[in-house]
Design a protein around this motif. Structure first.
Motif, PDB file in Angstrom:
ATOM      1  N   ALA A 251       0.819  -1.213   0.000  1.00 25.49           N
ATOM      2  CA  ALA A 251       0.000   0.000   0.000  1.00 25.49           C
ATOM      3  C   ALA A 251       0.853   1.264   0.000  1.00 25.49           C
ATOM      4  O   ALA A 251       0.449   2.293  -0.546  1.00 25.49           O
ATOM      5  N   LEU A 252       2.047   1.195   0.603  1.00 27.06           N
ATOM      6  CA  LEU A 252       2.893   2.393   0.649  1.00 27.06           C
ATOM      7  C   LEU A 252       3.420   2.758  -0.740  1.00 27.06           C
ATOM      8  O   LEU A 252       3.230   3.895  -1.186  1.00 27.06           O
ATOM      9  N   PRO A 253       4.062   1.827  -1.472  1.00 24.32           N
ATOM     10  CA  PRO A 253       4.425   2.185  -2.852  1.00 24.32           C
ATOM     11  C   PRO A 253       3.208   2.461  -3.719  1.00 24.32           C
ATOM     12  O   PRO A 253       3.271   3.280  -4.640  1.00 24.32           O
ATOM     13  N   GLY A 254       2.082   1.794  -3.408  1.00 23.63           N
ATOM     14  CA  GLY A 254       0.859   2.084  -4.160  1.00 23.63           C
ATOM     15  C   GLY A 254       0.394   3.509  -3.961  1.00 23.63           C
ATOM     16  O   GLY A 254      -0.042   4.182  -4.906  1.00 23.63           O
ATOM     17  N   GLY A 255       0.518   3.999  -2.718  1.00 26.96           N
ATOM     18  CA  GLY A 255       0.186   5.393  -2.453  1.00 26.96           C
ATOM     19  C   GLY A 255       1.145   6.344  -3.136  1.00 26.96           C
ATOM     20  O   GLY A 255       0.750   7.401  -3.636  1.00 26.96           O
ATOM     21  N   TRP A 256       2.430   5.958  -3.191  1.00 19.54           N
ATOM     22  CA  TRP A 256       3.426   6.793  -3.873  1.00 19.54           C
ATOM     23  C   TRP A 256       3.118   6.895  -5.363  1.00 19.54           C
ATOM     24  O   TRP A 256       3.235   7.979  -5.955  1.00 19.54           O
ATOM     25  N   VAL A 257       2.747   5.772  -5.981  1.00 22.70           N
ATOM     26  CA  VAL A 257       2.400   5.780  -7.406  1.00 22.70           C
ATOM     27  C   VAL A 257       1.260   6.760  -7.668  1.00 22.70           C
ATOM     28  O   VAL A 257       1.277   7.526  -8.635  1.00 22.70           O
ATOM     29  N   ALA A 258       0.251   6.769  -6.788  1.00 20.61           N
ATOM     30  CA  ALA A 258      -0.873   7.694  -6.952  1.00 20.61           C
ATOM     31  C   ALA A 258      -0.441   9.133  -6.718  1.00 20.61           C
ATOM     32  O   ALA A 258      -0.841  10.039  -7.459  1.00 20.61           O
ATOM     33  N   ASP A 259       0.380   9.352  -5.684  1.00 25.23           N
ATOM     34  CA  ASP A 259       0.841  10.702  -5.349  1.00 25.23           C
ATOM     35  C   ASP A 259       1.698  11.325  -6.440  1.00 25.23           C
ATOM     36  O   ASP A 259       1.572  12.507  -6.751  1.00 25.23           O
ATOM     37  N   ARG A 260       2.577  10.514  -7.047  1.00 26.77           N
ATOM     38  CA  ARG A 260       3.600  11.079  -7.915  1.00 26.77           C
ATOM     39  C   ARG A 260       3.435  10.755  -9.390  1.00 26.77           C
ATOM     40  O   ARG A 260       4.017  11.440 -10.236  1.00 26.77           O
ATOM     41  N   LEU A 261       2.692   9.696  -9.741  1.00 22.75           N
ATOM     42  CA  LEU A 261       2.635   9.268 -11.137  1.00 22.75           C
ATOM     43  C   LEU A 261       1.245   9.314 -11.769  1.00 22.75           C
ATOM     44  O   LEU A 261       1.018  10.029 -12.745  1.00 22.75           O
ATOM     45  N   LEU A 262       0.287   8.572 -11.217  1.00 20.49           N
ATOM     46  CA  LEU A 262      -0.967   8.325 -11.927  1.00 20.49           C
ATOM     47  C   LEU A 262      -2.183   9.033 -11.349  1.00 20.49           C
ATOM     48  O   LEU A 262      -3.190   9.161 -12.046  1.00 20.49           O
TER      49      LEU A 262
ATOM     50  N   GLY B  63      13.867  15.186 -14.118  1.00 23.25           N
ATOM     51  CA  GLY B  63      15.046  14.595 -13.501  1.00 23.25           C
ATOM     52  C   GLY B  63      14.729  13.512 -12.489  1.00 23.25           C
ATOM     53  O   GLY B  63      15.556  12.633 -12.229  1.00 23.25           O
ATOM     54  N   GLU B  64      13.526  13.567 -11.888  1.00 21.59           N
ATOM     55  CA  GLU B  64      13.175  12.567 -10.889  1.00 21.59           C
ATOM     56  C   GLU B  64      12.875  11.201 -11.500  1.00 21.59           C
ATOM     57  O   GLU B  64      13.113  10.165 -10.881  1.00 21.59           O
ATOM     58  N   ARG B  65      12.345  11.182 -12.721  1.00 24.94           N
ATOM     59  CA  ARG B  65      11.997   9.910 -13.354  1.00 24.94           C
ATOM     60  C   ARG B  65      13.235   9.042 -13.589  1.00 24.94           C
ATOM     61  O   ARG B  65      13.226   7.836 -13.322  1.00 24.94           O
ATOM     62  N   GLY B  66      14.310   9.649 -14.078  1.00 17.13           N
ATOM     63  CA  GLY B  66      15.539   8.887 -14.316  1.00 17.13           C
ATOM     64  C   GLY B  66      16.100   8.317 -13.031  1.00 17.13           C
ATOM     65  O   GLY B  66      16.524   7.155 -12.974  1.00 17.13           O
ATOM     66  N   ARG B  67      16.077   9.128 -11.951  1.00 15.31           N
ATOM     67  CA  ARG B  67      16.569   8.665 -10.654  1.00 15.31           C
ATOM     68  C   ARG B  67      15.710   7.513 -10.136  1.00 15.31           C
ATOM     69  O   ARG B  67      16.219   6.539  -9.568  1.00 15.31           O
ATOM     70  N   LEU B  68      14.385   7.625 -10.360  1.00 19.92           N
ATOM     71  CA  LEU B  68      13.469   6.571  -9.931  1.00 19.92           C
ATOM     72  C   LEU B  68      13.775   5.254 -10.652  1.00 19.92           C
ATOM     73  O   LEU B  68      13.805   4.187 -10.035  1.00 19.92           O
ATOM     74  N   LEU B  69      13.997   5.324 -11.955  1.00 22.81           N
ATOM     75  CA  LEU B  69      14.289   4.113 -12.725  1.00 22.81           C
ATOM     76  C   LEU B  69      15.587   3.459 -12.258  1.00 22.81           C
ATOM     77  O   LEU B  69      15.681   2.225 -12.174  1.00 22.81           O
TER      78      LEU B  69
END
Length: 488
Positions: free
Chosen positions: A64-75, A208-214
């Motif tokens: 749920a924590l990474p799931g919340g991050w995906v909603a907060d920052r990506l989708l 710049g954050e997307r590359g660091r995330l990958l």
């Protein structure tokens, strides 16, 4: 529902179908894992089977924590819920196709990942529907949302439980997949009622954050793969060892994330939000203790029902998995009552007091389980089903004091910078409790009734301690005590 947003029906309906699939599969999982291979099961030792179920539940909330991050920052919330539902359905399909153990573990992993994407974000969307409303009305809305959850849970437990135990395990898993598919259809058709709630991520990634995330994701995947290869070559790769590692992660990660919010990202939490975050940390611990006991229904309590309980009702032998349905059926009956009670009481009864009551009742339910175990006379006598009904009644009342209130509390206390991730943090309290419960459940066959008594007393002591700090929690949370009306 008439005085609540129409979007609540869409979200409650989607969650109802998702819970049908989740709890339906959960109903038969420990029985399937412990059943002999000749009976279509996995043939695991009962202690390992209960640990796997506990860790499966823990990981379902861990994600749920990474799931919340995906909603907060990506989708954003809305699209993340949709993706999560699709992944959950694929997981149940993997369990249903019956092509060997690898597909069982793959299916469980996919359901865990999908649940992490869907569960925290659909709950956060409910909070968005009540922007600007009173705390009491938000609590009532979450209680109604919770009633929909338990309607789906009850249907799943009865339907999947019966088909899994009496027809074929994989037929039960297939019905769980169909349930999630129906939920996805309902969610897509009801989008217009959400009125834009959850359409955009609150804090989208910047340049710049997307590359660091990958790079971080690639390093993490490589580390996990390397650890698996090393364990396989050294002969230490086993189901039990995997559960030990996952338990450690389940406890360490929430501690690390609290450090991250309190220290590393301190500047993102305002002075007004910081006391509320401290209150959330204490309620997090209380929630973990509660779920450590409550979610043992899927493991030790279901095995107790199968091995030590007379399951005949009106001449019909019910499946052992059906005993888990007592809880959601009681929630359906009582949720509306609790919604009215919380609305009537308003802010006179704080969140801390509700959590304390939940711990006291849930702890006492395990004291009752110790009495039920003693009544089996060392396993030579099967006890009445009413013992489990009484245990589940106590746990249901406790759940209604904590779980929907906890969801509402999280949406209220969450710092703006971590809104969806904080809902994930609330589910991490369930992760920590379930993970610890998964390992201590191995002691039940050894300790017998003493096992239930030990955990029950622990929870009751925690509840009593929380009662002593109710006033302090109200201050930290900014809950203003509403004066009782004067007598006429």
């Amino acid at each position: 529902m008439r005085n609540h947003p129409k979007g609540l029906i869409t979200l409650a309906g989607t969650e109802m179908n998702e819970r049908l699939s989740f709890y339906g599969m959960r109903a038969i999982l420990v029985l399937f894992l412990a059943a002999a291979v000749t009976d279509g099961g996995m043939g695991l030792d009962p202690g390992t089977a209960t640990a796997v179920v506990g860790l499966y539940l823990a990981m379902s909330y861990f994600t749920a924590l990474p799931g919340g991050w995906v909603a907060d920052r990506l989708l954003g919330f809305r699209r993340t819920v949709l993706v999560g539902g699709v992944v959950i359905m694929l997981g149940h399909i993997s369990l249903a196709i019956s092509l060997g153990p690898a597909f069982v573990w793959l299916g469980l992993a996919l359901v865990c990942i999908g649940t992490g994407l869907l569960k925290p974000n659909i709950s956060a969307m409910v909070g968005e529907l009540y922007q600007g409303d009173t705390d009491a009305r938000r609590d009532a809305g979450y209680s109604l949302f919770y009633m929909g959850i338990n309607l789906g849970s009850a249907i799943g437990l009865f339907l999947v439980g019966y088909l899994g135990e009496r027809v074929d395990w994989h037929v039960g898993f297939a019905v769980a997949a169909v349930g999630m598919g129906l939920g996805l259809v309902q969610y897509v058709l009801g989008q217009r009622h959400l009125k834009g709630a959850g359409d955009l991520p609150p804090r989208p990634l910047v340049e710049g954050e997307r590359g660091r995330l990958l790079r971080i994701a690639a390093l993490a995947a490589a580390a996990v793969l390397m650890a698996g290869v090393v364990a396989a070559f050294t002969g230490t790769l086993s189901i039990d060892n995997v559960t030990y590692v996952l338990t450690a992660f389940s406890v360490v990660v929430p501690i690390a994330y609290f450090f991250y919010m309190f220290v590393v990202r301190r500047e993102d939490v305002t002075a007004e939000e910081r006391p509320k975050l401290k209150a959330f940390a204490w309620l997090f611990i209380a929630s973990a203790v509660f779920w450590m006991i409550f979610d043992q229904a899927a493991g030790p309590l279901t095995l107790f029902a199968q091995n030590h309980t007379d399951l005949h009702v009106a001449g019909f032998a019910i499946p052992a998995s059906w005993t888990q349905a007592v809880n959601p059926v009681m929630v359906i009956v009582l949720a509306g009552v609790f919604a009215l009670v919380w609305t009537e009481l308003g802010d006179r009864v704080g969140t801390g007091l509700k959590f304390a009551i939940a711990l006291l009742l849930c702890g006492f339910s395990f004291v009752v389980m110790s009495w039920a175990t003693a009544a089996t006379d060392g396993g030579t006598v099967k006890v009445s089903l009413l013992w489990l009904v009484g245990v589940y009644l106590l746990q249901t009342i406790a759940e209604l004091c904590l779980s929907p209130v906890g969801l509402s509390m999280t949406s209220k206390l969450a710092p703006q910078a971590f809104k969806a991730q904080m809902m994930g943090m609330f589910f991490l309290s369930i992760t920590a409790g379930d993970a610890i419960g998964a390992q201590v459940s191995r002691l039940q066959p050894v300790l017998g009734g003493g096992y239930f008594l030990l955990l029950g007393v622990l929870a009751m002591v925690c509840g009593a301690a929380l009662l002593l700090f109710v006033g302090k929690l109200r201050t930290l949370m900014g809950e203003e005590r509403t004066a009782a009306p004067a007598a006429a």
